[in-house]
Design an enzyme around this catalytic site. Structure first.
Site, PDB file in Angstrom:
ATOM      1  CG  ASP A  47      -2.362  -0.147   1.199  1.00 13.15           C
ATOM      2  OD1 ASP A  47      -2.819  -0.425   0.078  1.00 13.15           O
ATOM      3  OD2 ASP A  47      -2.941  -0.504   2.223  1.00 13.15           O
ATOM      4  CE  LYS A  92      -4.540  -2.589  -1.217  1.00 11.62           C
ATOM      5  NZ  LYS A  92      -5.320  -1.292  -0.422  1.00 11.62           N
ATOM      6  CD  GLU A 107     -11.737  -2.319   2.049  1.00 11.29           C
ATOM      7  OE1 GLU A 107     -10.502  -1.864   1.591  1.00 11.29           O
ATOM      8  OE2 GLU A 107     -11.997  -1.322   3.459  1.00 11.29           O
TER       9      GLU A 107
HETATM   10  O1  KIV Z   1      -4.905  -2.100   4.205  1.00  9.67           O
HETATM   11  C1  KIV Z   1      -5.445  -2.944   3.626  1.00  9.67           C
HETATM   12  O2  KIV Z   1      -5.521  -4.300   4.440  1.00  9.67           O
HETATM   13  C2  KIV Z   1      -6.389  -3.023   2.464  1.00  9.67           C
HETATM   14  C3  KIV Z   1      -6.906  -4.782   2.805  1.00  9.67           C
HETATM   15  C4  KIV Z   1      -8.199  -4.185   3.009  1.00  9.67           C
HETATM   16  C5  KIV Z   1      -7.820  -4.618   1.099  1.00  9.67           C
HETATM   17  O3  KIV Z   1      -6.134  -2.613   1.455  1.00  9.67           O
END
Ligand code: KIV
Length: 263
Positions: free
Chosen positions: A84, A112, A181
């Protein structure tokens, strides 16, 4: 043992087979999930909530994510590693490229980013430089304060259409994967049909291409609130690895998520 790549995920989609994903934050549990056959691991900014005890993902910094990425990269072998970008890493294009570069150096194989169609330029810039991107649509937890809480998105027809349109626009810009989500099952199905790239769902119903859960939720660890789309896979299994195998098998047999986990 063959490593999972973006091509593996695309092949799953072409064959109409589902693939499994879990969040991971440390080397030991990453190894365990990898051994259990989980296809993709996400170093999610959910670490702010499940590891650090915050009420949202906003306090998570690039340094936190980089540290956990390096830990997971050392533990996993076969699984694809998605990471992320934290809150405000997409404040401008220079920061986006620098932060994504740092995470790729730490071991990320797919980045992501949360947002909507406005991310198209950033995704194009990253794709041009060889950084594959997953666009996170629907409920974007980094915008929790604007949304007024962690709420299902795309319930109204126009909102649902916007999510489908945004997914198409971001795939045109170069997004290699879409993550959805907390959207109604019909929106998950519509997005998965509309785009050629793999679509991963969490609370998006069974008609997408892959499923993801936060690891702590899949292990039934009590965080005070259990969302509707969560299932405890440790219940009935005698080890964490067995729980991960059960989750992997349930996703691949399309037994999870069931109707009771859908919006
Ligand atoms: O940060 C995270 O764990 C996520 C998931 C909820 C997909 O983005």
């Amino acid at each position: 043992m063959k490593s999972v790549t973006l091509n593996t995920l695309r092949d799953y989609k072409t064959r109409g087979e589902a693939f499994s994903c879990l969040t991971a934050y440390d080397a030991t549990l990453a190894r365990c999930a990898d051994n259990a056959g989980i296809d993709l691991l996400l170093v999610g900014d959910s670490l702010g909530m499940v590891l650090q005890g915050h009420k949202s993902t906003l306090p998570v910094t690039l340094d936190h994510i980089r540290y956990h990425t390096a830990c997971v990269a050392r533990g996993k072998q076969r699984s694809l590693l998605m990471v992320d970008l934290p809150f405000m890493s997409n404040a401008d294009s220079g920061q986006l490229l620098r932060d994504a570069g740092e995470l790729m150096r730490a071991g990320a194989e797919l980045i992501k980013i949360e947002g909507q169609a406005w991310m198209a330029d950033g995704i194009r810039e990253l794709d041009r430089r060889g950084v594959p991107v997953c666009a996170h649509l629907g409920l974007a937890p980094q915008t929790v304060h604007r949304l007024g809480g962690f709420k299902v998105q795309g319930k109204a027809e126009d909102e649902a259409q916007r999510i489908v349109d945004d997914a198409c626009r971001l795939v045109d810009a170069g997004a290699a994967v879409i993550l959805l989500e907390c959207v109604p099952r019909a929106v998950g199905r519509a997005v998965s049909k509309a785009v050629e790239v793999p679509v991963i769902g969490i609370g998006a119903g069974p008609d997408v291409d892959g499923q993801i859960l936060v690891m702590h939720d899949a292990l039934g660890l009590d965080s005070g609130y259990v969302p509707r789309f969560v299932k405890n896979f440790l219940s009935g299994n005698d080890s964490i690895e067995a729980a991960f195998r059960a989750y992997d098998a349930a996703v691949k047999a399309r037994r999870f998520p069931g109707e009771e986990h859908c919006f």
